[in-house]
Design an enzyme around this catalytic site. Structure first.
Site, PDB file in Angstrom:
ATOM      1  N   HIS A  41      61.976  14.922  26.024  1.00  0.00           N
ATOM      2  CA  HIS A  41      61.243  14.403  27.183  1.00  0.00           C
ATOM      3  C   HIS A  41      61.593  12.941  27.471  1.00  0.00           C
ATOM      4  CE1 HIS A  41      57.800  14.389  29.981  1.00  0.00           C
ATOM      5  NE2 HIS A  41      57.600  13.146  29.572  1.00  0.00           N
ATOM      6  N   LYS A  83      59.306   9.058  43.234  1.00  0.00           N
ATOM      7  CA  LYS A  83      59.786   9.809  42.082  1.00  0.00           C
ATOM      8  C   LYS A  83      59.005  11.105  41.905  1.00  0.00           C
ATOM      9  CE  LYS A  83      60.696   9.322  37.150  1.00  0.00           C
ATOM     10  NZ  LYS A  83      60.317   8.594  35.935  1.00  0.00           N
ATOM     11  N   HIS A  87      54.452  17.768  34.740  1.00  0.00           N
ATOM     12  CA  HIS A  87      53.404  17.768  33.721  1.00  0.00           C
ATOM     13  C   HIS A  87      53.070  19.215  33.392  1.00  0.00           C
ATOM     14  CE1 HIS A  87      50.301  14.873  31.884  1.00  0.00           C
ATOM     15  NE2 HIS A  87      51.507  14.502  31.546  1.00  0.00           N
ATOM     16  N   ARG A 108      51.352   5.674  38.357  1.00  0.00           N
ATOM     17  CA  ARG A 108      51.651   4.424  37.620  1.00  0.00           C
ATOM     18  C   ARG A 108      53.116   4.047  37.755  1.00  0.00           C
ATOM     19  NH1 ARG A 108      48.122   6.662  34.077  1.00  0.00           N
ATOM     20  NH2 ARG A 108      49.704   7.404  32.628  1.00  0.00           N
ATOM     21  N   ASP A 109      53.989   5.055  37.712  1.00  0.00           N
ATOM     22  CA  ASP A 109      55.421   4.761  37.860  1.00  0.00           C
ATOM     23  C   ASP A 109      55.709   4.044  39.178  1.00  0.00           C
ATOM     24  OD1 ASP A 109      56.385   5.711  35.461  1.00  0.00           O
ATOM     25  OD2 ASP A 109      56.678   7.751  36.192  1.00  0.00           O
ATOM     26  N   GLN A 233      45.744  14.587  27.240  1.00  0.00           N
ATOM     27  CA  GLN A 233      44.851  13.453  27.402  1.00  0.00           C
ATOM     28  C   GLN A 233      43.766  13.743  28.429  1.00  0.00           C
ATOM     29  OE1 GLN A 233      47.959  13.728  28.272  1.00  0.00           O
ATOM     30  NE2 GLN A 233      49.260  12.217  27.272  1.00  0.00           N
ATOM     31  N   ASP A 261      54.341   0.879  32.696  1.00  0.00           N
ATOM     32  CA  ASP A 261      53.141   1.671  32.406  1.00  0.00           C
ATOM     33  C   ASP A 261      53.285   2.333  31.041  1.00  0.00           C
ATOM     34  OD1 ASP A 261      55.144   3.532  33.447  1.00  0.00           O
ATOM     35  OD2 ASP A 261      53.524   5.003  33.303  1.00  0.00           O
ATOM     36  N   SER A 306      47.138   7.717  25.249  1.00  0.00           N
ATOM     37  CA  SER A 306      45.941   7.467  26.052  1.00  0.00           C
ATOM     38  C   SER A 306      46.378   6.994  27.428  1.00  0.00           C
ATOM     39  CB  SER A 306      45.077   6.384  25.401  1.00  0.00           C
ATOM     40  OG  SER A 306      44.491   6.872  24.229  1.00  0.00           O
ATOM     41  N   GLY A 525      64.310  10.784  38.960  1.00  0.00           N
ATOM     42  CA  GLY A 525      63.851  12.145  38.743  1.00  0.00           C
ATOM     43  C   GLY A 525      63.473  12.369  37.303  1.00  0.00           C
TER      44      GLY A 525
END
Lengths: 726, 234
Positions: A41, A83, A87, A108-109, A233, A261, A306, A525
């Site tokens: 990942h 982007k 998930h 966040r990205d 999370q 982030d 987290s 990506g």
């Protein structure tokens, strides 16, 4: 250590490599850090070699792959940041939280780069809705996306959803976010000044999500998967909203030099990547990290995933002001790191070093050359004969069946749960070909679409990936926008299996070819492998997200038919291409045949024609032809416009083929009579074949000599089917 | 006139309201931070939509304790114009500036779509440019818009013309099937007895330009501007 590394998902060769780098055995903390950073990942170790084939450069590209998100210049001093990310595994284990945290991560990205997020899009894939578990996953994912995005005040404006058997055990939840900023606000995730301070702010660090990237995202599903729930999370969109405002305020006040982030691999990733990108080292005092549970071990602190945490780099002199901004927004903030000379990432426990590794060795990770082999099933599916389909009668019945089928019916049930209007920018709402947002302070509009038909990719990965791109481009062009740049999320099975890796390689090469033809660079990506459950892989699903620009947003076009008497024009050529079609699936449930061919010269001509015609405001509506072909496209234009139409077929091919073939490079346009000649002229110059097939009006959709159906009747089927299936 | 857009942590329509006041209405406008207590100089305060404090508790239940709320109460008591939109409406209910309470939509789902609302009274400062019975197209976007109020209070509200908007059909028919969230008697917006405090679930700021599909929200803004001009003339 020997058993621990395997448990953490590392191979014995990787363990040996770590020992070579360090010149000794790693301790437990160091091993934990390598295990997450070297996971598939985070490291892209199986995909890196292939991804090099994608074109990443172009005139407007400000930031390409490698940063948190891609950035393109759209003129007027503005840049768009966007982007796509996956998930998938967390959402399969815990749909609501998995999807919600997926949105949180991609958002966040975007603001990490300095941009205000202005839109989200969500490509989703599930198994058949007849399975109660699918319904549970589908409802959970949609409400998770809604809960998070709505709370942030970022409109969710588009997406695509397919239901196929192959996603039953391993649904896909991809999330795309788009942001906008003045180009000068671009902020990178790097620590390039020794002496600088690293501030950790936002939520405190807990035991949630430990090993999310390694044990969850980088392995297949099996009977032990339910036990992985603790690796998912829990989301807190309110804190994320505060983070957006606080970060943008810090950037506006020019307080920080870098921002990153905390997502996959948590603090480990944030510290080593910022150090590596900036060519520096970093000392991290882990006793300063605010914890949810006092007895957390250093390795847990470094691996925790987290959510809603950020890491900012600033000169010592600005530290107090950075902390003050956080205080204003009620965010906890603590300086935890110092930027150092060299390359060492050192963890300190009250000043004494408990781990020390070269930052670049974590961030760079290993690279694998995977074996690729054309899988045997391809010959079998290609041999399938679609010719008997052309003899089907009851085309009206088939059309109604398709309009109510899970892959074609209206997504209203989904998008009405998303706040798609917040921000007062969405000028083309969900349901048309592409979402369009106006750009405040300019005449411009951004058009956004994402797509991928996994069936095509299964039947011919190279062609399927190109169709995904071609369809996105047509969606944009039908809205009046020129395609600018691409992001993608490449979802595949286990890359260690040569057949799967072959699919991946073919898709990447196909996409690369397509992007080259279209002139759209790939600026960022994500790759998601190991999408398998009990050894069965998903359909190869290289989701494409495409950004387009309309120079004058007042020229945007929607797909709904508008007025009585408007002429309906068919653009492009229909061929007998029913392989992998929606019709085939509806009739005998199979995924077989050869998918439609992609002809880039025709696609480009069509795009040129549509964009030109839009800029001259000649089109009353435009809709691309895709799944379900001409018949479904016509029905959609009628349903969305609440108006009927009468058309005549060309009668060169059997009626069924003409109605349902999924040939590419086609679109359906309506124009008022006086604009038809000018439109034909434009089409002629672009080299697109145009045929007037009929006109708008009445309450029926009539295909002369074939069938006639009441628009209200198909509207009911189209709009309410999904709600009934859930 | 001068607008103040109150910003709570988690407000997310604050920028939209600011934009409309500034760019569409051409009025002066400032943000008012929730920790502030100074509302002097404003003619109208907008409590925008969003998820104040995440709405993790009851919607608006935490925001009512923000320092600004006491000042807003005083501002309203003195006749100042206050409009709460969506979450802002929920906050006004929690703070007791308007009667009643919100519960979750009857569908238990978030609902975002254009709805139609009927103007029930044109005698408020927020609806005077409309005709009674006029139908407006304005979007909703909420999870908790199911307005509840006791029968006694409701009767009293009706007597005083405090029910301002009701969900309806295209021809203005107020029936259950046109009610998106289960609200009592299709109520979409109410005001206080004096008429200077309005709460509504639909978002007029999202329907103030034809580019966004409707400009019917201007009825509310223009009524407000007219009211302000008239009071300035006196």
């Amino acid at each position: 250590m020997t058993e621990l590394y395997a448990e953490l998902g590392l191979t014995s060769e990787e363990y040996k490599k770590i020992c070579d780098i360090l010149g000794r055995e790693p301790n437990k903390v160091e091993l934990g850090m390598y295990s997450v950073m070297w996971s598939e990942h985070c490291s892209y170790k199986s995909s890196k070699e292939q991804l090099k084939k994608l074109p990443v450069e172009g005139p407007g590209v400000l930031v390409g792959p490698g940063e948190n998100a891609g950035v393109v210049d759209i003129g007027d001093g503005l840049a768009v940041v966007f982007k796509l990310e996956s998930h998938n595994h967390p959402s399969a284990v815990e749909p609501f939280q998995g999807a919600a945290t997926g949105v949180g991560g991609i958002v966040r990205d975007i603001f990490t780069m300095g941009a205000r997020p202005i839109a989200c899009l969500d490509p989703l894939r599930f198994g058949p809705l007849s399975n109660p578990r699918t319904r549970y996953l589908f409802e959970g994912v949609v409400s998770g996306i809604a809960a998070y995005g709505n709370c942030l005040g970022i409109p969710t404006v588009a997406g695509d959803i397919y239901f196929e058997d192959a996603y039953e055990g391993n649904p896909l939840v991809n999330v795309m976010c788009v942001g906008i900023m003045p180009t000068g606000r671009l902020t990178l995730g790097k620590a390039s000044t020794p002496g600088g301070v690293g501030v950790l702010f936002g939520s405190s660090t807990g035991r949630d999500g430990i090993g999310g990237v390694s044990v969850l995202a980088s392995q297949e599903f099996d009977e032990s998967s339910a036990e992985k729930r603790p690796s998912v999370q829990v989301s807190d969109p309110f804190t994320e909203k505060l983070l957006i405002e606080a970060c943008l305020e810090m950037i506006d006040k020019e307080l920080i030099t870098g921002l990153q982030d905390l997502g996959g691999a948590g603090l480990t990733c944030a510290t080593c990547e910022t150090a590596e990108r900036g060519g520096c080292g970093m000392d991290v005092e882990i006793t300063k990290v605010p914890l949810r549970e006092a007895d957390m071990e250093p390795v847990e602190i470094m691996m925790s995933e987290s959510q809603e945490r950020m890491f900012a780099l600033c000169p010592e002199d600005n530290l107090q002001e950075v902390l003050a901004v956080c205080e204003k927004w009620d965010l906890d903030a603590v300086p935890v790191a110092n930027v150092t000379e060299g390359d060492a990432l050192r963890l300190l426990d009250n000043g004494s070093v408990i781990a020390e590794v070269p930052a670049s060795s974590l961030a760079d990770g290993p690279v694998y050359h995977r074996e690729a082999e054309r899988p045997g099933y391809l010959d079998e599916v290609a041999a399938f004969d679609t010719r008997p389909l052309s003899q089907l009668s009851d085309l009206k019945g088939l059309l109604v069946q398709l309009l109510g089928s899970p892959n074609i019916c209206s997504r209203k049930w989904v998008f009405e749960q998303y706040d798609h209007m917040v921000g007062v920018g969405t000028v083309v709402l969900p349901g048309s070909d592409a979402a369009v947002l106006r750009v405040e302070g300019t005449d411009k509009g951004l058009a956004l679409a994402c797509d991928c038909n996994g069936r095509y990719c299964y039947l011919d990965p190279r062609r399927g990936a190109q169709i995904a791109l071609a369809e996105c481009a047509r969606n944009l062009a039908c809205s009046g926008a020129s395609p600018v740049a691409v992001t993608n999320c490449l979802n595949f099975g286990n890359p260690e299996k040569p057949g799967i890796f072959w699919q991946f390689q073919e898709c990447v090469e196909g996409l690369s070819e397509g992007c080259g033809c279209l002139g759209t660079p790939v600026v960022g990506g994500n790759v998601s492998f190991y999408n398998e459950s009990f050894g069965e892989a998903i359909l190869p699903t290289p989701v494409v997200g495409l950004l387009g620009v309309i120079e004058d947003v007042a020229n945007r076009v929607e797909s709904a038919f508008r007025s009585e008497g408007d002429l309906i024009l068919m653009l492009g050529d229909t061929r007998d291409e029913l392989g992998g079609s929606e019709l085939l699936k509806a009739v005998n449930g199979s995924i077989a045949g050869t998918p439609p061919e992609v002809r880039w010269d025709e696609e480009k001509a069509l795009i040129d024609c549509l964009v030109r015609a839009a800029s001259e405001r000649l089109m009353k509506s435009a809709h691309d032809l895709s799944e379900g072909g001409l018949a479904v496209a016509l029905a959609e234009c009628c349903i969305l416009g609440g108006i009927g139409a009468t058309v005549e077929l060309e009668a060169r091919l059997p009626a069924c083929v003409e109605c349902f073939s999924e040939s590419q490079a086609r679109a359906l346009v309506s124009v008022s009579g006086e604009d038809a000649a000018r439109f034909r002229e434009i089409a002629g110059t672009a080299g697109v074949n145009v045929r007037v097939i009929g006109e708008c009006g009445g309450e029926e959709l009539t295909v002369e000599g074939v069938f006639s159906v009441n628009v209200d009747e198909i509207t009911d089927v189209y709009e309410n089917s999904l709600a009934k299936m859930v | 006139m001068k607008f103040g857009v109150v910003v709570f942590p988690g407000s997310n329509c604050d920028r939209d309201c600011f934009y409309v006041a500034d760019k569409v209405l051409g009025q002066s406008v400032e943000y008012v931070w929730h920790k502030s207590t100074d509302v002097a100089g404003f003619d109208c305060l907008i409590l925008p939509g969003g998820f104040s404090y995440g709405d993790y508790l009851r919607t608006g239940a935490v925001a009512k304790f923000s320092p600004i709320m006491k000042s807003i109460q005083e501002f309203a008591d003195a006749g100042g114009m206050v409009i709460g939109i969506c979450n802002g409406f929920q906050i006004l209910l929690e703070a007791g500036l308007l009667p009643g309470a919100m519960i979750r939509n009857s569908s238990l789902k978030f609902i975002c779509r254009h709805v139609l609302i009927r103007v029930e009274t044109a005698s408020t400062p927020w609806s005077s440019t409309a005709a009674r019975g006029q139908v407006l197209k304005i979007p909703v976007a909420h999870n908790e818009g199911n307005y509840q109020v006791s029968n006694t209070t409701l009767e009293e509200m009706k007597r005083h013309g405090q029910v301002v908007f009701r969900y309806c059909s295209e021809d203005g028919s107020v029936q259950g099937e046109f009610n998106p969230n289960g609200a009592t008697e299709n109520i979409a917006g109410i005001c206080n007895r004096d008429g200077n405090v309005l709460g509504m679930m639909p978002h007029p700021e999202r329907a103030s330009e034809m580019e966004l599909g409707s400009s019917d929200g201007l009825v509310i803004w223009n009524s407000l501007l007219k009211h302000f001009e008239m009071s300035a003339d006196c």
